[in-house]
Write a protein that holds these residues in place. Structure first.
Motif, short mmCIF file in Angstrom:
data_model
loop_
_atom_site.label_atom_id
_atom_site.label_comp_id
_atom_site.label_asym_id
_atom_site.label_seq_id
_atom_site.Cartn_x
_atom_site.Cartn_y
_atom_site.Cartn_z
N ALA A 152 41.26 16.51 56.66
CA ALA A 152 41.68 15.73 57.80
C ALA A 152 42.92 14.91 57.46
N ALA A 153 43.05 14.49 56.20
CA ALA A 153 44.20 13.68 55.78
C ALA A 153 45.41 14.54 55.42
N GLY A 154 45.24 15.85 55.45
CA GLY A 154 46.35 16.75 55.13
C GLY A 154 46.54 17.00 53.65
N ALA A 155 45.58 16.56 52.84
CA ALA A 155 45.68 16.77 51.39
C ALA A 155 45.39 18.22 51.03
N THR A 156 46.08 18.70 50.02
CA THR A 156 45.87 20.07 49.54
C THR A 156 44.56 20.14 48.76
N ILE A 157 43.79 21.20 49.00
CA ILE A 157 42.55 21.43 48.26
C ILE A 157 42.89 22.41 47.13
N PRO A 158 42.70 22.01 45.86
CA PRO A 158 43.03 22.91 44.75
C PRO A 158 42.13 24.15 44.75
N ALA A 159 42.71 25.26 44.35
CA ALA A 159 41.95 26.52 44.25
C ALA A 159 40.86 26.39 43.19
N HIS A 160 39.71 27.01 43.44
CA HIS A 160 38.60 27.02 42.49
C HIS A 160 37.98 28.41 42.53
N TYR A 161 38.19 29.18 41.49
CA TYR A 161 37.72 30.56 41.45
C TYR A 161 37.49 30.99 40.00
N ILE A 162 36.76 32.06 39.82
CA ILE A 162 36.52 32.64 38.49
C ILE A 162 37.80 33.32 38.04
N LYS A 163 38.25 32.98 36.82
CA LYS A 163 39.49 33.56 36.28
C LYS A 163 39.23 34.69 35.30
N ASP A 164 38.36 34.46 34.34
CA ASP A 164 38.12 35.44 33.27
C ASP A 164 36.64 35.76 33.15
N VAL A 165 36.35 37.03 32.96
CA VAL A 165 34.97 37.50 32.74
C VAL A 165 34.98 38.41 31.53
N GLU A 166 34.01 38.21 30.64
CA GLU A 166 33.86 39.09 29.48
C GLU A 166 32.39 39.41 29.29
N ALA A 167 32.10 40.69 29.13
CA ALA A 167 30.73 41.13 28.87
C ALA A 167 30.69 41.79 27.50
N THR A 168 29.66 41.44 26.72
CA THR A 168 29.50 42.03 25.40
C THR A 168 28.09 42.59 25.25
N SER A 169 27.98 43.58 24.41
CA SER A 169 26.68 44.16 24.05
C SER A 169 26.76 44.56 22.59
N ALA A 170 25.77 44.17 21.83
CA ALA A 170 25.72 44.45 20.39
C ALA A 170 26.98 43.95 19.69
N GLY A 171 27.52 42.82 20.15
CA GLY A 171 28.69 42.23 19.52
C GLY A 171 30.01 42.87 19.89
N LYS A 172 30.00 43.88 20.76
CA LYS A 172 31.23 44.57 21.16
C LYS A 172 31.55 44.25 22.62
N THR A 173 32.82 44.05 22.91
CA THR A 173 33.24 43.80 24.28
C THR A 173 33.16 45.11 25.07
N VAL A 174 32.41 45.07 26.19
CA VAL A 174 32.27 46.26 27.03
C VAL A 174 32.98 46.09 28.37
N LEU A 175 33.40 44.86 28.69
CA LEU A 175 34.15 44.59 29.91
C LEU A 175 34.97 43.33 29.70
N LYS A 176 36.22 43.38 30.11
CA LYS A 176 37.08 42.20 30.09
C LYS A 176 37.88 42.26 31.38
N ALA A 177 37.81 41.20 32.19
CA ALA A 177 38.50 41.19 33.48
C ALA A 177 39.15 39.85 33.72
N MET A 178 40.27 39.88 34.44
CA MET A 178 40.97 38.67 34.87
C MET A 178 41.07 38.72 36.39
#
Length: 70
Positions: A1-27
């Motif tokens: 209502a005051a016209g202030a900007t709302i900062p973006a809030h979202y997931i940036k980085d995701v990493e999945a590992t299995s048995a100590g190995k990276t199986v997915l990396k996403a930005m």
């Protein structure tokens, strides 16, 4: 209502590992939905193995969850 900007809030980085190995990396960028759904497959996992997923958001917060392969 005051016209202030709302900062973006979202997931940036995701990493999945299995048995100590990276199986997915996403930005991601600001186009990710508020409640995103992520699905992926990888080779080498066996029933009962744990998959650990860690994400970091645009505010620097992070979370780690794990689940067993069914």
């Amino acid at each position: 209502a005051a016209g202030a900007t709302i900062p973006a809030h979202y997931i940036k980085d995701v990493e999945a590992t299995s048995a100590g190995k990276t199986v997915l990396k996403a930005m991601f960028s600001g186009s990710v939905s508020q409640n995103p759904f992520l699905s992926f497959k990888f080779k080498g996992g066996a029933k009962g193995d744990k998959v650990v997923v860690k994400w970091t958001d645009s505010k620097g917060d992070s979370r780690t969850d794990e689940a067993a392969i069914a």
